[in-house]
Design a protein around this motif. Structure first.
Motif, PDB file in Angstrom:
ATOM      1  N   LYS A  26     -62.226 -31.090  21.320  1.00 39.85           N
ATOM      2  CA  LYS A  26     -62.764 -31.824  20.127  1.00 39.85           C
ATOM      3  C   LYS A  26     -64.268 -31.376  19.928  1.00 39.85           C
ATOM      4  CE  LYS A  26     -60.021 -34.625  18.399  1.00 39.85           C
ATOM      5  NZ  LYS A  26     -59.047 -34.526  17.589  1.00 39.85           N
ATOM      6  N   GLN A  38     -58.558 -34.057  23.995  1.00 38.47           N
ATOM      7  CA  GLN A  38     -57.574 -34.851  23.988  1.00 38.47           C
ATOM      8  C   GLN A  38     -56.404 -34.088  24.455  1.00 38.47           C
ATOM      9  OE1 GLN A  38     -57.157 -36.509  19.789  1.00 38.47           O
ATOM     10  NE2 GLN A  38     -58.010 -38.485  20.611  1.00 38.47           N
ATOM     11  N   CYS A  39     -55.274 -34.665  25.144  1.00 40.78           N
ATOM     12  CA  CYS A  39     -54.198 -34.119  25.494  1.00 40.78           C
ATOM     13  C   CYS A  39     -53.003 -34.827  25.426  1.00 40.78           C
ATOM     14  CB  CYS A  39     -54.321 -33.679  27.035  1.00 40.78           C
ATOM     15  SG  CYS A  39     -53.165 -32.408  27.551  1.00 40.78           S
ATOM     16  N   ARG A  40     -51.966 -34.137  24.801  1.00 36.11           N
ATOM     17  CA  ARG A  40     -50.906 -34.957  24.427  1.00 36.11           C
ATOM     18  C   ARG A  40     -50.175 -34.799  25.765  1.00 36.11           C
ATOM     19  NH1 ARG A  40     -46.578 -32.956  21.750  1.00 36.11           N
ATOM     20  NH2 ARG A  40     -48.012 -31.336  20.736  1.00 36.11           N
ATOM     21  N   VAL A  46     -51.498 -39.822  23.891  1.00 36.38           N
ATOM     22  CA  VAL A  46     -52.404 -39.004  23.743  1.00 36.38           C
ATOM     23  C   VAL A  46     -53.489 -39.754  24.806  1.00 36.38           C
ATOM     24  CG1 VAL A  46     -54.324 -38.176  22.289  1.00 36.38           C
ATOM     25  CG2 VAL A  46     -51.891 -38.111  21.388  1.00 36.38           C
ATOM     26  N   TYR A  47     -54.216 -38.897  25.633  1.00 35.42           N
ATOM     27  CA  TYR A  47     -55.212 -39.158  26.500  1.00 35.42           C
ATOM     28  C   TYR A  47     -56.551 -38.512  26.108  1.00 35.42           C
ATOM     29  CZ  TYR A  47     -51.161 -40.131  29.622  1.00 35.42           C
ATOM     30  OH  TYR A  47     -49.738 -40.730  29.965  1.00 35.42           O
ATOM     31  N   ASP A  48     -57.554 -39.239  26.145  1.00 36.95           N
ATOM     32  CA  ASP A  48     -58.695 -38.807  26.054  1.00 36.95           C
ATOM     33  C   ASP A  48     -59.486 -38.345  27.242  1.00 36.95           C
ATOM     34  OD1 ASP A  48     -59.386 -39.679  23.107  1.00 36.95           O
ATOM     35  OD2 ASP A  48     -58.875 -41.750  23.844  1.00 36.95           O
ATOM     36  N   CYS A  60     -60.463 -38.877  32.515  1.00 36.26           N
ATOM     37  CA  CYS A  60     -59.259 -38.659  31.815  1.00 36.26           C
ATOM     38  C   CYS A  60     -58.760 -40.274  31.616  1.00 36.26           C
ATOM     39  CB  CYS A  60     -58.315 -37.624  32.195  1.00 36.26           C
ATOM     40  SG  CYS A  60     -56.542 -37.798  31.319  1.00 36.26           S
ATOM     41  N   THR A  61     -58.082 -40.726  30.581  1.00 35.25           N
ATOM     42  CA  THR A  61     -57.654 -41.961  30.264  1.00 35.25           C
ATOM     43  C   THR A  61     -56.289 -42.263  30.964  1.00 35.25           C
ATOM     44  OG1 THR A  61     -57.002 -41.409  27.896  1.00 35.25           O
ATOM     45  CG2 THR A  61     -59.047 -42.579  28.272  1.00 35.25           C
ATOM     46  N   HIS A  71     -54.036 -32.891  32.838  1.00 36.57           N
ATOM     47  CA  HIS A  71     -54.942 -32.638  31.778  1.00 36.57           C
ATOM     48  C   HIS A  71     -56.294 -32.189  31.880  1.00 36.57           C
ATOM     49  CE1 HIS A  71     -52.296 -36.315  31.652  1.00 36.57           C
ATOM     50  NE2 HIS A  71     -51.809 -35.508  30.872  1.00 36.57           N
TER      51      HIS A  71
END
Ligand SMILES: [Zn+2]
Length: 81
Positions: A26, A38-40, A46-48, A60-61, A71
């Protein structure tokens, strides 16, 4: 493909995330060293994730592998810090 635990390693999974278009970078601020992405995940979540230049750490969340999940490994394949 080699695996040691019977399931794909985070590194293998990271390489799969890229051609599948699941990683979205982003924002990159080279001066501050800030990276926001972000990664799906596998089930559509979706993880930030990104790099925090203040704390100097990758975050990473998702709760996997503390800073070394697939991710983040995917992100590290496309950005240079
Ligand atoms: Zn993650």
């Amino acid at each position: 493909m080699t695996t040691t635990m019977g399931r794909p390693s985070a590194a293998t999974k990271a390489r799969r995330l890229l051609p599948e278009g699941r990683l979205m970078v982003k924002r990159v601020d080279p001066e501050k060293g800030l990276i926001v992405a972000q990664c799906r995940g596998d089930s559509g979540e979706v993880y930030d994730l990104g790099y925090d230049p203040i704390k100097k750490e990758w975050r990473c969340t998702c709760a996997e592998m503390k800073g070394n999940c697939s991710h983040l490994q995917a992100l590290k394949l496309v950005v240079v810090v």
